[in-house]
Design an enzyme around this catalytic site. Structure first.
Site, PDB file in Angstrom:
ATOM      1  N   HIS A   1      47.783  52.914  37.409  1.00 21.46           N
ATOM      2  CA  HIS A   1      48.357  51.690  36.840  1.00 21.46           C
ATOM      3  C   HIS A   1      48.297  51.899  35.323  1.00 21.46           C
ATOM      4  CE1 HIS A   1      49.438  47.606  36.046  1.00 21.46           C
ATOM      5  NE2 HIS A   1      48.255  47.264  35.565  1.00 21.46           N
TER       6      HIS A   1
ATOM      7  N   GLY B   1      42.511  34.573  36.489  1.00 18.35           N
ATOM      8  CA  GLY B   1      41.698  33.864  37.479  1.00 18.35           C
ATOM      9  C   GLY B   1      42.207  32.453  37.745  1.00 18.35           C
TER      10      GLY B   1
ATOM     11  N   THR C   1      37.587  31.475  34.976  1.00 14.70           N
ATOM     12  CA  THR C   1      37.961  30.713  33.776  1.00 14.70           C
ATOM     13  C   THR C   1      38.988  31.482  32.946  1.00 14.70           C
ATOM     14  OG1 THR C   1      36.170  31.703  32.485  1.00 14.70           O
ATOM     15  CG2 THR C   1      35.675  29.618  33.609  1.00 14.70           C
TER      16      THR C   1
HETATM   17  N1  LIG Z   1      45.526  45.183  37.421  1.00 11.24           N
HETATM   18  C1  LIG Z   1      46.475  44.439  36.886  1.00 11.24           C
HETATM   19  O1  LIG Z   1      47.649  44.593  37.202  1.00 11.24           O
HETATM   20  C2  LIG Z   1      46.097  43.380  35.913  1.00 11.24           C
HETATM   21  C3  LIG Z   1      44.831  43.394  35.375  1.00 11.24           C
HETATM   22  N2  LIG Z   1      44.461  42.456  34.457  1.00 11.24           N
HETATM   23  C4  LIG Z   1      43.100  42.558  33.953  1.00 11.24           C
HETATM   24  O2  LIG Z   1      42.345  41.459  34.457  1.00 11.24           O
HETATM   25  C5  LIG Z   1      41.276  41.170  33.546  1.00 11.24           C
HETATM   26  C6  LIG Z   1      41.300  39.682  33.198  1.00 11.24           C
HETATM   27  O3  LIG Z   1      42.454  39.379  32.443  1.00 11.24           O
HETATM   28  P1  LIG Z   1      42.637  37.912  31.824  1.00 11.24           P
HETATM   29  O4  LIG Z   1      42.402  36.897  32.869  1.00 11.24           O
HETATM   30  O5  LIG Z   1      43.919  37.919  31.093  1.00 11.24           O
HETATM   31  O6  LIG Z   1      41.433  37.877  30.766  1.00 11.24           O
HETATM   32  P2  LIG Z   1      40.630  36.589  30.235  1.00 11.24           P
HETATM   33  O7  LIG Z   1      39.923  37.000  28.998  1.00 11.24           O
HETATM   34  O8  LIG Z   1      41.534  35.413  30.174  1.00 11.24           O
HETATM   35  O9  LIG Z   1      39.562  36.331  31.399  1.00 11.24           O
HETATM   36  C7  LIG Z   1      38.491  37.194  31.594  1.00 11.24           C
HETATM   37  C8  LIG Z   1      37.462  36.513  32.454  1.00 11.24           C
HETATM   38  O10 LIG Z   1      36.350  37.400  32.555  1.00 11.24           O
HETATM   39  C9  LIG Z   1      35.152  36.702  32.156  1.00 11.24           C
HETATM   40  N3  LIG Z   1      34.257  37.652  31.501  1.00 11.24           N
HETATM   41  C10 LIG Z   1      34.498  38.412  30.404  1.00 11.24           C
HETATM   42  N4  LIG Z   1      33.408  39.148  30.100  1.00 11.24           N
HETATM   43  C11 LIG Z   1      32.463  38.844  31.024  1.00 11.24           C
HETATM   44  C12 LIG Z   1      31.118  39.270  31.253  1.00 11.24           C
HETATM   45  N5  LIG Z   1      30.513  40.163  30.458  1.00 11.24           N
HETATM   46  N6  LIG Z   1      30.466  38.746  32.310  1.00 11.24           N
HETATM   47  C13 LIG Z   1      31.047  37.851  33.119  1.00 11.24           C
HETATM   48  N7  LIG Z   1      32.312  37.398  32.952  1.00 11.24           N
HETATM   49  C14 LIG Z   1      32.998  37.891  31.910  1.00 11.24           C
HETATM   50  C15 LIG Z   1      35.629  35.620  31.185  1.00 11.24           C
HETATM   51  O11 LIG Z   1      34.679  34.575  31.124  1.00 11.24           O
HETATM   52  C16 LIG Z   1      36.927  35.200  31.860  1.00 11.24           C
HETATM   53  O12 LIG Z   1      36.668  34.317  32.932  1.00 11.24           O
HETATM   54  C17 LIG Z   1      41.479  42.100  32.343  1.00 11.24           C
HETATM   55  O13 LIG Z   1      40.688  43.250  32.477  1.00 11.24           O
HETATM   56  C18 LIG Z   1      42.958  42.457  32.454  1.00 11.24           C
HETATM   57  O14 LIG Z   1      43.273  43.664  31.802  1.00 11.24           O
HETATM   58  C19 LIG Z   1      45.295  41.460  34.068  1.00 11.24           C
HETATM   59  C20 LIG Z   1      46.563  41.399  34.584  1.00 11.24           C
HETATM   60  C21 LIG Z   1      47.068  42.353  35.540  1.00 11.24           C
HETATM   61  O1  LIG Z   2      48.992  45.231  30.859  1.00  9.91           O
HETATM   62  C1  LIG Z   2      47.876  44.691  30.988  1.00  9.91           C
HETATM   63  O2  LIG Z   2      46.895  44.901  30.276  1.00  9.91           O
HETATM   64  C2  LIG Z   2      47.719  43.751  32.145  1.00  9.91           C
HETATM   65  C3  LIG Z   2      48.223  44.490  33.310  1.00  9.91           C
HETATM   66  O3  LIG Z   2      47.604  45.422  33.788  1.00  9.91           O
HETATM   67  C4  LIG Z   2      49.594  44.256  33.737  1.00  9.91           C
HETATM   68  O4  LIG Z   2      50.124  43.153  33.594  1.00  9.91           O
HETATM   69  O5  LIG Z   2      50.190  45.204  34.241  1.00  9.91           O
END
Ligand SMILES: NC(=O)C1=CN([C@@H]2O[C@H](COP(=O)(O)OP(=O)(O)OC[C@H]3O[C@@H](n4cnc5c(N)ncnc54)[C@H](O)[C@@H]3O)[C@@H](O)[C@H]2O)C=CC1
Ligand SMILES: O=C([O-])CC(=O)C(=O)O
Length: 317
Positions: free
Chosen positions: A178, A14, A10
């Site tokens: 990262h 995702g 959600t």
């Molecule tokens: N590694 C990378 O390059 C990237 C990593 N991310 C990371 O991915 C993650 C998600 O980012 P977004 O989708 O933008 O965040 P978001 O807030 O839009 O989505 C987070 C999701 O995790 C769920 N969630 C949150 N707390 C929870 C819990 N305690 N139990 C179960 N589900 C839970 C929410 O319901 C939601 O579905 C973040 O940690 C973000 O920093 C995001 C973009 C790139």
């Molecule tokens: O910057 C953030 O928190 C999300 C992420 O890891 C990226 O887009 O590289």
């Protein structure tokens, strides 16, 4: 054909990953998992995606659930569950809160889907990869994180733009965290197959400025539009396709290394790895001196954050 599960379905990443991953030809079943209370949203996502499948001609069976146990029998489980950072925060500020979620998730996946490949997106991704490895009980080859693949793509785009060449002509890698201590590998960067350092124009390249742009990309996008979505979503699909298609691509992901890089190991961090149907396998590598020094520094930082988080997790559980 394969079943792919998206946890955190959600969320911003995702939802978009569901769209990009559904385009992979080997995917036959896709399960979207969200938190209890989000059933309507998940049902809406499934209907909306189904419409896009009809328009695109995609044949993927879609379902949703609020139980991670339904990920059972998945070939790949993509974990985007957890908090994203807010403007002004560092990814490492999320470490402990997200580690609690990932430890519990990994335990469940390890028990219910012992043959799955678990793909971490949640930040700080190197630390979350280590937490998932520990708590899932899965083999190192079965666990990896998005790592510095997206950073490498960001650098690739900047180089292609600077030299005015098609992105497919540029090969480059960033290894390490990262995060701020990431290390660009100019020694492994080529344009049209020619080492970038052999090009006369290399001396004019604004190297520091480019790396700074990559380091601050996520932060800048979050400040401007709230979250990074399209970059991660496409990067996720590339990696899932490399697994399901048994492609043996060498991509830079967060993976457990034993001693593959100059004898450095016992850490989960961004390194070049061979990716195929059996999982992720770090590639032994020789680097130039300044690159090794940068990598050591990055490893030191990640080890410290990982050790702190592991200790706090043990205390909290
Ligand atoms: N590694 C990378 O390059 C990237 C990593 N991310 C990371 O991915 C993650 C998600 O980012 P977004 O989708 O933008 O965040 P978001 O807030 O839009 O989505 C987070 C999701 O995790 C769920 N969630 C949150 N707390 C929870 C819990 N305690 N139990 C179960 N589900 C839970 C929410 O319901 C939601 O579905 C973040 O940690 C973000 O920093 C995001 C973009 C790139
Ligand atoms: O910057 C953030 O928190 C999300 C992420 O890891 C990226 O887009 O590289």
């Amino acid at each position: 054909m394969a079943k792919v599960t998206i946890l955190g379905a959600t969320g911003n990443v995702g939802v978009f990953a569901a769209h990009t991953v559904s385009e992979i030809p080997y995917v036959s079943d896709m399960l979207l998992v969200g938190r209890p209370g989000r059933e309507d949203f998940l049902a809406g996502c499934c209907r909306d995606l189904s419409d896009s499948f009809a328009a695109r001609g995609t044949d993927v069976r879609l379902s949703y659930s609020t139980s991670i146990l339904d990920a059972k029998d998945s070939d790949v489980v993509i974990c985007t569950t957890g908090m994203p950072r807010r403007p002004g925060q560092d990814r490492n500020d999320l470490a402990f809160e997200n580690a609690k979620i990932i430890a519990e998730t990994a335990e469940t996946i390890g028990r219910s889907s012992p043959d799955a490949i678990l793909f971490l997106v949640t930040n700080p991704v190197d630390v979350m990869t280590a937490v998932a490895l520990k708590y899932s009980g899965l083999q190192p080859r079965q666990i990896f994180g998005l790592g510095t693949h997206l950073d490498s793509m960001r650098l690739k785009s900047l180089i292609a733009h600077y030299f005015r060449v098609h992105v497919s002509e540029v090969h480059t890698r960033i290894i390490g965290e990262h995060g701020d201590s990431m290390v660009p590998l100019w020694s492994a960067t080529t344009i049209g197959g020619i080492r970038i350092t052999n090009l006369p124009t290399f001396s004019g390249l604004p190297v520091q400025e480019m790396i700074e742009t990559v380091k601050t990309s996520g932060e800048t996008i979050i400040r401007d539009k709230g979250s990074t979505v399209h970059g991660p979503g496409e990067a996720i699909a590339t990696l899932v396709k490399a697994i399901l298609g048994d492609e043996n691509r060498i991509l830079t992901v967060s993976s457990y290394i034993k001693s593959e890089i100059h004898g450095i190991g016992d850490v989960c961090i961004g390194v070049p790895a061979r990716i195929n149907r059996d999982g992720v396998f770090p590639v032994p590598l020789s680097l130039e001196e300044n690159e090794v020094a940068g990598f050591r520094e990055s490893v030191r930082k990640i080890r410290k954050v990982t050790a702190d988080v592991m200790e706090r997790l043990e205390e909290a559980r």
